[in-house]
Design a protein around this motif. Structure first.
Motif, PDB file in Angstrom:
ATOM      1  N   GLY A  73       0.792  -1.216   0.000  1.00 23.49           N
ATOM      2  CA  GLY A  73       0.000   0.000   0.000  1.00 23.49           C
ATOM      3  C   GLY A  73       0.827   1.270   0.000  1.00 23.49           C
ATOM      4  N   ALA A  74       2.147   1.149  -0.004  1.00 17.44           N
ATOM      5  CA  ALA A  74       3.019   2.321   0.081  1.00 17.44           C
ATOM      6  C   ALA A  74       3.269   2.932  -1.297  1.00 17.44           C
ATOM      7  CB  ALA A  74       4.351   1.926   0.709  1.00 17.44           C
ATOM      8  N   PRO A  75       3.549   4.243  -1.356  1.00 15.19           N
ATOM      9  CA  PRO A  75       3.921   4.871  -2.631  1.00 15.19           C
ATOM     10  C   PRO A  75       5.199   4.246  -3.193  1.00 15.19           C
ATOM     11  CG  PRO A  75       3.439   6.519  -0.942  1.00 15.19           C
ATOM     12  CD  PRO A  75       3.503   5.210  -0.248  1.00 15.19           C
ATOM     13  N   ASP A  76       5.463   4.506  -4.470  1.00 15.51           N
ATOM     14  CA  ASP A  76       6.606   3.882  -5.133  1.00 15.51           C
ATOM     15  C   ASP A  76       7.952   4.254  -4.507  1.00 15.51           C
ATOM     16  OD1 ASP A  76       4.901   2.657  -6.886  1.00 15.51           O
ATOM     17  OD2 ASP A  76       5.155   4.142  -8.484  1.00 15.51           O
ATOM     18  N   HIS A  77       8.031   5.444  -3.894  1.00 16.78           N
ATOM     19  CA  HIS A  77       9.317   5.883  -3.347  1.00 16.78           C
ATOM     20  C   HIS A  77       9.514   5.445  -1.891  1.00 16.78           C
ATOM     21  CE1 HIS A  77       6.471   9.095  -2.201  1.00 16.78           C
ATOM     22  NE2 HIS A  77       7.215   9.216  -1.113  1.00 16.78           N
ATOM     23  N   VAL A  78       8.545   4.737  -1.333  1.00 16.18           N
ATOM     24  CA  VAL A  78       8.575   4.351   0.090  1.00 16.18           C
ATOM     25  C   VAL A  78       8.803   2.849   0.220  1.00 16.18           C
ATOM     26  CG1 VAL A  78       7.148   4.108   2.163  1.00 16.18           C
ATOM     27  CG2 VAL A  78       7.182   6.274   0.911  1.00 16.18           C
ATOM     28  N   LEU A  79       9.658   2.490   1.170  1.00 18.79           N
ATOM     29  CA  LEU A  79       9.896   1.089   1.511  1.00 18.79           C
ATOM     30  C   LEU A  79       9.531   0.886   2.974  1.00 18.79           C
ATOM     31  CD1 LEU A  79      11.068  -1.694   0.690  1.00 18.79           C
ATOM     32  CD2 LEU A  79      13.297  -0.857   1.481  1.00 18.79           C
ATOM     33  N   LEU A  80       8.543   0.034   3.242  1.00 18.34           N
ATOM     34  CA  LEU A  80       8.081  -0.198   4.605  1.00 18.34           C
ATOM     35  C   LEU A  80       8.721  -1.449   5.189  1.00 18.34           C
ATOM     36  CD1 LEU A  80       4.262   0.587   4.267  1.00 18.34           C
ATOM     37  CD2 LEU A  80       6.119   2.109   5.014  1.00 18.34           C
ATOM     38  N   HIS A  81       9.102  -1.354   6.468  1.00 18.42           N
ATOM     39  CA  HIS A  81       9.682  -2.486   7.192  1.00 18.42           C
ATOM     40  C   HIS A  81       8.832  -2.773   8.428  1.00 18.42           C
ATOM     41  CE1 HIS A  81      13.327  -2.775   4.825  1.00 18.42           C
ATOM     42  NE2 HIS A  81      13.579  -1.486   5.011  1.00 18.42           N
ATOM     43  N   PRO A  82       7.785  -3.594   8.302  1.00 16.70           N
ATOM     44  CA  PRO A  82       7.008  -3.969   9.501  1.00 16.70           C
ATOM     45  C   PRO A  82       7.895  -4.726  10.488  1.00 16.70           C
ATOM     46  CG  PRO A  82       5.835  -4.532   7.472  1.00 16.70           C
ATOM     47  CD  PRO A  82       7.233  -4.175   7.076  1.00 16.70           C
ATOM     48  N   THR A  83       7.797  -4.373  11.763  1.00 17.57           N
ATOM     49  CA  THR A  83       8.655  -5.003  12.767  1.00 17.57           C
ATOM     50  C   THR A  83       7.938  -5.096  14.114  1.00 17.57           C
ATOM     51  OG1 THR A  83      10.729  -4.790  14.018  1.00 17.57           O
ATOM     52  CG2 THR A  83       9.723  -2.756  13.218  1.00 17.57           C
ATOM     53  N   ARG A  84       8.198  -6.180  14.810  1.00 18.11           N
ATOM     54  CA  ARG A  84       7.679  -6.333  16.172  1.00 18.11           C
ATOM     55  C   ARG A  84       8.486  -5.513  17.168  1.00 18.11           C
ATOM     56  NH1 ARG A  84       7.972 -12.713  16.689  1.00 18.11           N
ATOM     57  NH2 ARG A  84       9.921 -12.218  15.599  1.00 18.11           N
ATOM     58  N   LEU A  85       9.607  -4.972  16.714  1.00 17.99           N
ATOM     59  CA  LEU A  85      10.513  -4.245  17.604  1.00 17.99           C
ATOM     60  C   LEU A  85      10.388  -2.735  17.434  1.00 17.99           C
ATOM     61  CD1 LEU A  85      13.642  -6.523  17.058  1.00 17.99           C
ATOM     62  CD2 LEU A  85      11.992  -6.612  18.942  1.00 17.99           C
ATOM     63  N   LEU A  86       9.227  -2.288  17.004  1.00 15.38           N
ATOM     64  CA  LEU A  86       9.039  -0.861  16.767  1.00 15.38           C
ATOM     65  C   LEU A  86       9.268  -0.049  18.045  1.00 15.38           C
ATOM     66  CD1 LEU A  86       8.278   1.128  14.506  1.00 15.38           C
ATOM     67  CD2 LEU A  86       5.898   0.953  15.274  1.00 15.38           C
ATOM     68  N   ASP A  87       8.800  -0.541  19.180  1.00 18.02           N
ATOM     69  CA  ASP A  87       8.995   0.191  20.438  1.00 18.02           C
ATOM     70  C   ASP A  87      10.471   0.258  20.818  1.00 18.02           C
ATOM     71  OD1 ASP A  87       6.325   0.727  20.712  1.00 18.02           O
ATOM     72  OD2 ASP A  87       5.916  -1.031  21.973  1.00 18.02           O
TER      73      ASP A  87
END
Length: 296
Positions: A73-87
């Motif tokens: 769902g991210a724009p073409d220039h964005v790379l998302l890294h889902p992580t359980r360690l966000l906190d």
């Protein structure tokens, strides 16, 4: 957000490669964080907030986000890294700007580790727009991907003002670079390199004689600082100067002539290097021969 047309980046990069986007990366990253304040900028997105001048315009802008976030769902220039360690990342993150204290970017070590991890992965499009000669004939580890990593490390250290390369153990972060490879990159890093071409020049010739260093001060006869040479062997009186585009300007040419005269008066020698001298392995071999001859 509205961006004035005068604030857009040039249509092509310094290497005449068409830009995929013309809005400054820090503006794009800020807009993304305003829309998604719970995310954390990292990699080249965070580096744009640290003031890194090179590579951030074209590389993907990375963000750490919570698990369950759809990457597609991210724009073409964005790379998302889902992580359980966000906190955990948030505990070491820093504000992107004093006017946006609630919006965060990763700490410098995490930022560098994520950039190096990204650049270490071969990418055909990156190879086209960020062309680097293969120096593995000189030393086996100097592959284009490794050289790009060192260029990123040099540029990152310049932007954050470190006086020495980071501890490779600090680059061992979730989603980051292998610590052994990080140690190799940091071992080749020089925080004095002020441009990617200076980094490439250093890697191309620093095996020719011991004692090479960057940013060597050059003084006038009255003892005042005249300039700083990019690279060289100060004790042997050999200086390497990389001539970028700005050296074509009349005022800069006059200054360069003064520098050359000052060095020659003191018995020093200068080799001026252009982008053409670093364009291919064949050109680099000729440059190395010139440097060897000057060192004898």
């Amino acid at each position: 957000m509205y961006v004035h047309v005068n604030h857009l980046l040039p249509a092509t990069t310094d290497s005449d490669f068409p830009r995929a986007r013309r809005v400054h990366p820090a503006t794009l990253a800020l807009a993304h964080l305003i829309l998604h304040p719970g995310r954390i900028a990292t990699g080249f997105a965070a580096a744009s907030f640290y003031g890194m001048r090179y590579f951030v315009d074209e590389e993907l802008l990375a963000f750490l986000t919570s698990t369950g976030t759809r990457r597609t769902g991210a724009p073409d220039h964005v790379l998302l890294h889902p992580t359980r360690l966000l906190d955990l990342h948030r505990s070491t993150a820093v504000p992107v700007h004093e006017d946006h204290r609630k919006l965060k970017c990763a700490d410098a070590h995490t930022t560098l580790s994520h950039m190096l991890e990204s650049v270490s992965v071969p990418d055909a499009l990156r190879e086209q727009r960020w062309n680097v000669p293969d120096l593995s004939r000189i030393r086996s580890h100097l592959t284009p991907d490794f050289i790009r990593c060192v260029q990123v490390s040099d540029a990152c250290h310049q932007s954050i003002g470190n006086v020495s390369p980071a501890d490779p153990r600090k680059l061992r972060v979730p989603g980051g670079l292998d610590v052994m490879f990080a140690a190799s990159v940091l071992g080749s890093t020089d925080v004095g390199a002020e441009s990617p071409q200076e980094t490439l020049l250093r890697l191309a010739v620093n095996d020719l004689a011991p004692g090479m260093r960057s940013q060597i001060p050059v003084f006038k006869e009255d003892g005042k600082l005249l300039t700083v040479s990019d690279l060289g062997w100060g004790e042997r009186g050999l200086h390497l100067m990389y001539d970028g585009v700005h050296h074509r300007q009349r005022e800069q040419r006059d200054h360069d002539s003064e520098v050359l005269a000052a060095l020659q008066h003191g018995g020093g020698r200068v080799i001026r290097v252009t982008a053409g001298n670093l364009a291919s392995m064949a050109k680099i071999e000729k440059l190395r021969e010139r440097v060897v001859g000057a060192l004898e």
